[in-house]
Design a protein around this motif. Structure first.
Motif, PDB file in Angstrom:
ATOM      1  N   LEU A  77      -1.168  -0.008   6.030  1.00  0.00           N
ATOM      2  CA  LEU A  77      -0.849  -0.379   4.645  1.00  0.00           C
ATOM      3  C   LEU A  77      -1.975  -1.186   4.014  1.00  0.00           C
ATOM      4  O   LEU A  77      -2.415  -0.892   2.885  1.00  0.00           O
ATOM      5  N   LEU A  78      -2.465  -2.205   4.702  1.00  0.00           N
ATOM      6  CA  LEU A  78      -3.542  -3.024   4.155  1.00  0.00           C
ATOM      7  C   LEU A  78      -4.815  -2.206   3.968  1.00  0.00           C
ATOM      8  O   LEU A  78      -5.555  -2.391   2.992  1.00  0.00           O
ATOM      9  N   PHE A  79      -5.057  -1.289   4.888  1.00  0.00           N
ATOM     10  CA  PHE A  79      -6.248  -0.443   4.794  1.00  0.00           C
ATOM     11  C   PHE A  79      -6.186   0.460   3.570  1.00  0.00           C
ATOM     12  O   PHE A  79      -7.129   0.517   2.767  1.00  0.00           O
ATOM     13  N   LEU A  80      -5.071   1.163   3.391  1.00  0.00           N
ATOM     14  CA  LEU A  80      -4.920   2.056   2.238  1.00  0.00           C
ATOM     15  C   LEU A  80      -4.890   1.278   0.929  1.00  0.00           C
ATOM     16  O   LEU A  80      -5.463   1.716  -0.078  1.00  0.00           O
ATOM     17  N   LEU A  81      -4.227   0.130   0.933  1.00  0.00           N
ATOM     18  CA  LEU A  81      -4.144  -0.680  -0.274  1.00  0.00           C
ATOM     19  C   LEU A  81      -5.521  -1.131  -0.734  1.00  0.00           C
ATOM     20  O   LEU A  81      -5.859  -1.059  -1.924  1.00  0.00           O
TER      21      LEU A  81
END
Length: 227
Positions: A77-81
């Protein structure tokens, strides 16, 4: 003209070397690392609050076996965000507009959830292919339909993320180009399109955040079916 519009989705290169790997390494540089101090600073406090709130929302319906996947899904999630939001900056490349990259994120995790379900509870996992109470004549047809529906899930994840980000970037570039050409000819109309561009940019920030959340949320739902 169309070629110029879609040039923004091509991976940049330097001396023939693709720079997409540099873009993929950017998120890990931006996030602050936990310190050894007794009290964290405000940035770490906000980051920890967001992560903890996300974990509560995503993993509350899952049993303890599913909570083992928390680190993987939160990192994704943090990577895609970060990739989605960084791609909204001028003169930047958004790796998540590439379907191949999104499929590389979706397919392995989806396949891992399916294999996990087949290993731990094969009867329950295979039971999703045939709803209870199905008439005998419809059994072969429904098994084929449900199997196709199962196999198409990673493709749907990748296409959803790619299409939403690509459409937003194209709209921003089209309106920005129109505003640029309207300024010397029709300043009043250019002001209106500038306001529209600003609102669209805010919308794209929300879309970038929502699409990252939906991507991971659907993966957690697939995990929930197999644990």
């Amino acid at each position: 003209m169309m070629l110029n519009l879609f040039d923004q989705f091509m991976s940049p290169t330097l001396l023939g070397v693709p720079l997409i790997f540099l873009a993929l390494s950017l998120p890990w540089v931006l996030f602050p690392k936990p310190s050894k101090r007794w009290l964290n600073n405000r940035t770490l406090q906000v980051q920890n609050w967001v992560i903890n709130d996300f974990i509560k929302q995503i993993f509350s319906p899952l049993n303890p076996e599913g909570c083992k996947w928390a680190m993987l899904l939160v990192s994704l999630l943090l990577f895609l965000l970060t990739l989605n939001l960084a791609g909204l900056l001028p003169y930047t490349f958004t790796p998540t507009t590439q379907l191949s990259l999104n499929l590389a994120f979706a397919a392995p995790i989806w396949l891992a959830t399916v294999i996990h379900g087949l290993r731990k509870q094969p009867t329950h996992s295979l039971g999703h292919l045939l709803p209870e109470g199905t008439p005998t004549l419809l059994v072969p047809v429904l098994v084929i339909i449900e199997t196709i529906s199962l196999l198409i899930r990673p493709l749907a994840l990748g296409v959803r993320l790619t299409a939403n980000l690509t459409a937003g970037h194209l709209l921003i570039q089209l309106i920005a180009s129109g505003t640029y050409f309207l300024f010397p000819l029709m300043p009043a109309m250019a002001l209106v399109t500038s306001m529209l561009l600003f609102l669209l940019a805010l919308l794209e920030v929300a879309v970038a955040m929502i699409q990252a959340y939906v991507f991971v949320l659907l993966l957690s739902l697939y995990l929930q079916e197999n644990i």
